[in-house]
Design a protein around this motif. Structure first.
Motif, mmCIF file in Angstrom:
data_model
loop_
_atom_site.group_PDB
_atom_site.id
_atom_site.type_symbol
_atom_site.label_atom_id
_atom_site.label_comp_id
_atom_site.label_asym_id
_atom_site.label_seq_id
_atom_site.Cartn_x
_atom_site.Cartn_y
_atom_site.Cartn_z
ATOM 1 N N ALA A 282 45.496 64.273 8.486
ATOM 2 C CA ALA A 282 45.498 62.896 7.977
ATOM 3 C C ALA A 282 46.902 62.323 8.185
ATOM 4 C CB ALA A 282 45.101 62.875 6.502
ATOM 5 N N PRO A 283 47.234 61.985 9.420
ATOM 6 C CA PRO A 283 48.614 61.608 9.734
ATOM 7 C C PRO A 283 49.050 60.280 9.138
ATOM 8 C CG PRO A 283 47.188 61.231 11.621
ATOM 9 C CD PRO A 283 46.362 61.951 10.598
ATOM 10 N N ASP A 288 51.670 52.104 3.284
ATOM 11 C CA ASP A 288 50.672 51.202 2.702
ATOM 12 C C ASP A 288 49.242 51.523 3.140
ATOM 13 O OD1 ASP A 288 51.089 50.423 5.293
ATOM 14 O OD2 ASP A 288 51.393 48.293 4.858
ATOM 15 N N THR A 289 48.973 52.799 3.402
ATOM 16 C CA THR A 289 47.590 53.220 3.637
ATOM 17 C C THR A 289 46.808 53.118 2.330
ATOM 18 O OG1 THR A 289 48.248 54.762 5.377
ATOM 19 C CG2 THR A 289 46.093 55.120 4.349
ATOM 20 N N ARG A 298 45.551 50.597 -4.924
ATOM 21 C CA ARG A 298 46.726 51.464 -4.831
ATOM 22 C C ARG A 298 46.890 51.913 -3.391
ATOM 23 N NH1 ARG A 298 46.972 57.168 -5.516
ATOM 24 N NH2 ARG A 298 44.900 57.162 -6.445
ATOM 25 N N TYR A 299 48.115 51.835 -2.912
ATOM 26 C CA TYR A 299 48.439 52.332 -1.581
ATOM 27 C C TYR A 299 49.084 53.705 -1.699
ATOM 28 C CZ TYR A 299 47.462 47.536 -0.224
ATOM 29 O OH TYR A 299 46.836 46.333 -0.026
ATOM 30 N N ALA A 300 49.215 54.375 -0.573
ATOM 31 C CA ALA A 300 49.704 55.757 -0.594
ATOM 32 C C ALA A 300 51.055 55.872 -1.294
ATOM 33 C CB ALA A 300 49.785 56.309 0.822
ATOM 34 N N VAL A 374 52.724 45.986 3.261
ATOM 35 C CA VAL A 374 52.086 44.854 2.581
ATOM 36 C C VAL A 374 53.004 44.248 1.522
ATOM 37 C CG1 VAL A 374 49.724 45.643 2.995
ATOM 38 C CG2 VAL A 374 50.944 46.395 0.933
ATOM 39 N N TYR A 375 53.995 45.007 1.032
ATOM 40 C CA TYR A 375 54.940 44.482 0.048
ATOM 41 C C TYR A 375 56.227 44.052 0.761
ATOM 42 C CZ TYR A 375 52.028 47.114 -3.309
ATOM 43 O OH TYR A 375 50.995 47.614 -4.046
#
Length: 469
Positions: A282-283, A288-289, A298-300, A374-375
């Protein structure tokens, strides 16, 4: 073996780091973060973690060692924590109507929550109890790190740090201090090995939710007492998570090997799909995944309020403030409260929350030119006693405040460690929120009692085996 993150470290430097790790005071000025005389402040005017020992003379008391002994009611590992302050009552409650009176002690994100939910969002403020505590060996290593830790690769790599906060005394340069504070959060004391079964929920505008229950194991390699600074092999922690419910997701699993310095080695992650019975790399599980179980809330790198490489932002220290932060939230995490009791449309039920006035470091991160996220900006309010981010305000690409995250902290007095009881991620526009780490309806809370299983346990093969259960 080379020190983490530096394949070019010379043998002499390695020997120097070994001397530091063993407690020697021979520190080359080329590598010392602060002088010995300044580091001695960690034993006098500063706490062992770098906070101010003194109170403010009004409503923040002096730090006197924190909460390091369990109450008599706590009798076995994994037990839900009895509230050590059951008689405490709110001093006052901040509401949308009176928040102007307390504006100096609120973040922009907290103010936005009052404006978004004027009729229901409240912050009950209690007596401040500086319960933050850690074992003596963590304090000792933090002192050593103050003398030896340094940053490389423009602040994206951490060197010569082990088993303690790397920068308890921040640099006088605001930019360097900003990234140092972020590294302190990333590497802060959270225990050595833990097991937990917990639920996370995405709560919709009408208050409906479906819990996703996961079983997690985390081994903080950075805090392994049977290792040395040379043995870290650029590894911060191992993380293994297996989904138990709902049935459509059960059996799915995730494994993460988190490096200390991602400028040199990227995060390694694997996922197990129960339907396909296959383990795959899961690279993209970073930055922001989106996290599937969070329904886009929630992002990674939102996990733990912030995690991963700091390389996409320019960080700057904006000073220190006194604000109301979630602290000592034992009632919120109690097994006497159900998820239905706690989860309300828009936000947690205020009847179960507790806020206290604490001093925080304010760190602002601005997205670097040419980097994607995204931020566009993140503002962190970092507890001076633990280096944990208590509140985070996050802005969209137009510079508008978009999301607000809060860590509802408490002290796990059996170790001791002061960490989150649950994390909450608010989307101000969608009027939805996500909660991670709920154990109220589980038979146990975090169990810190087992020894670390070791490096060979956290492998893709184990991921497959655990996912099949």
């Amino acid at each position: 073996m080379d020190l983490p993150g530096s394949s070019r470290v010379k043998r002499g430097t390695l020997m120097l780091a070994s001397l530091c790790a063993a407690g020697g005071l021979f520190v080359s000025s080329a590598f010392a973060a602060v002088s010995v005389s300044k580091a001695e402040q960690l034993k006098t005017i500063l706490t062992p973690m770098g906070g101010e020992r003194a109170g403010n003379g009004r409503d923040i008391p002096p730090w006197r060692g924190g909460l390091s002994m369990p109450p008599e009611e706590y009798t076995e590992p994994g037990q839900h924590h009895p509230d050590p302050y059951p008689q405490d009552k709110p001093l006052f409650t901040v509401t949308a109507e009176n928040m102007g009176q307390y504006s100096d002690y609120l973040t922009d994100g907290q103010k936005a929550l009052f404006k978004t939910y004027p009729d229901t969002f409240r912050m009950p403020v209690y007596q401040t109890r500086r319960t933050a505590a850690a074992p003596e060996w963590v304090y000792e290593n933090t002192y050593k790190n103050a003398l030896r830790a340094e940053l490389a690769d423009g602040g994206n790599s951490l060197l010569y740090s082990y088993a303690g906060v790397p920068f308890p005394i921040l640099s006088s340069d605001d930019k360097q201090a900003g990234v140092e504070a972020v590294w302190n959060h990333i590497t802060r004391w959270r225990g050595t090995y833990l097991q937990i079964q917990a639920s996370e929920v995405a709560v919709y505008k009408d208050g409906k939710f479906t819990p996703t229950t996961v079983e997690q194991q985390v081994e903080f390699n950075y805090y392994r007492q049977d290792k040395t600074i040379e043995d870290l092999d650029n590894l911060l922690f191992y993380y293994l998570s297996v989904t138990k419910a709902p049935a459509r997701l059960a059996g799915g699993a995730v494994l993460v090997h988190e490096p200390l310095n991602q400028a040199n080695d990227a995060r390694q992650a694997w996922g197990y799909n129960a339907g396909q019975r296959r383990v795959r790399r899961a690279p993209n599980l970073a930055y922001d995944t989106p996290i599937a179980a969070a329904d886009g809330l929630r992002y990674a790198d939102d996990t733990d309020i912030y995690n991963g490489s700091p390389d996409r932002y320019e960080w700057k220290l904006r000073g220190k403030r006194e604000i109301y932060v979630p602290y000592n939230n034992y009632r919120l995490t109690s097994n006497s409260a159900s998820y239905n009791d706690i989860l309300r449309p828009g936000h947690l039920n205020p009847e179960y929350t507790r806020y206290e006035k604490h001093r925080v470091w304010v760190v602002e991160g601005t997205l670097k030119d040419g980097k994607r996220h995204v931020y566009s900006k993140r503002v962190f309010y970092i507890d001076e006693d633990t280096w944990g981010i208590s509140v985070a305000d996050q802005y969209d690409m137009n510079g508008e405040l978009w999301r607000v995250s809060m860590a509802y902290m408490k002290t796990y007095y059996e170790l001791p460690v002061t960490w989150t009881g649950m994390d909450v991620f608010h989307d101000l526009r969608d009027r939805r929120y996500h909660v991670q780490g709920m154990t109220n309806e589980e038979p146990e809370e975090i169990d810190y009692s087992s020894p670390p299983p070791g490096d060979r346990y956290f492998t893709p093969a184990e991921l497959r085996r655990r996912g099949r259960r």
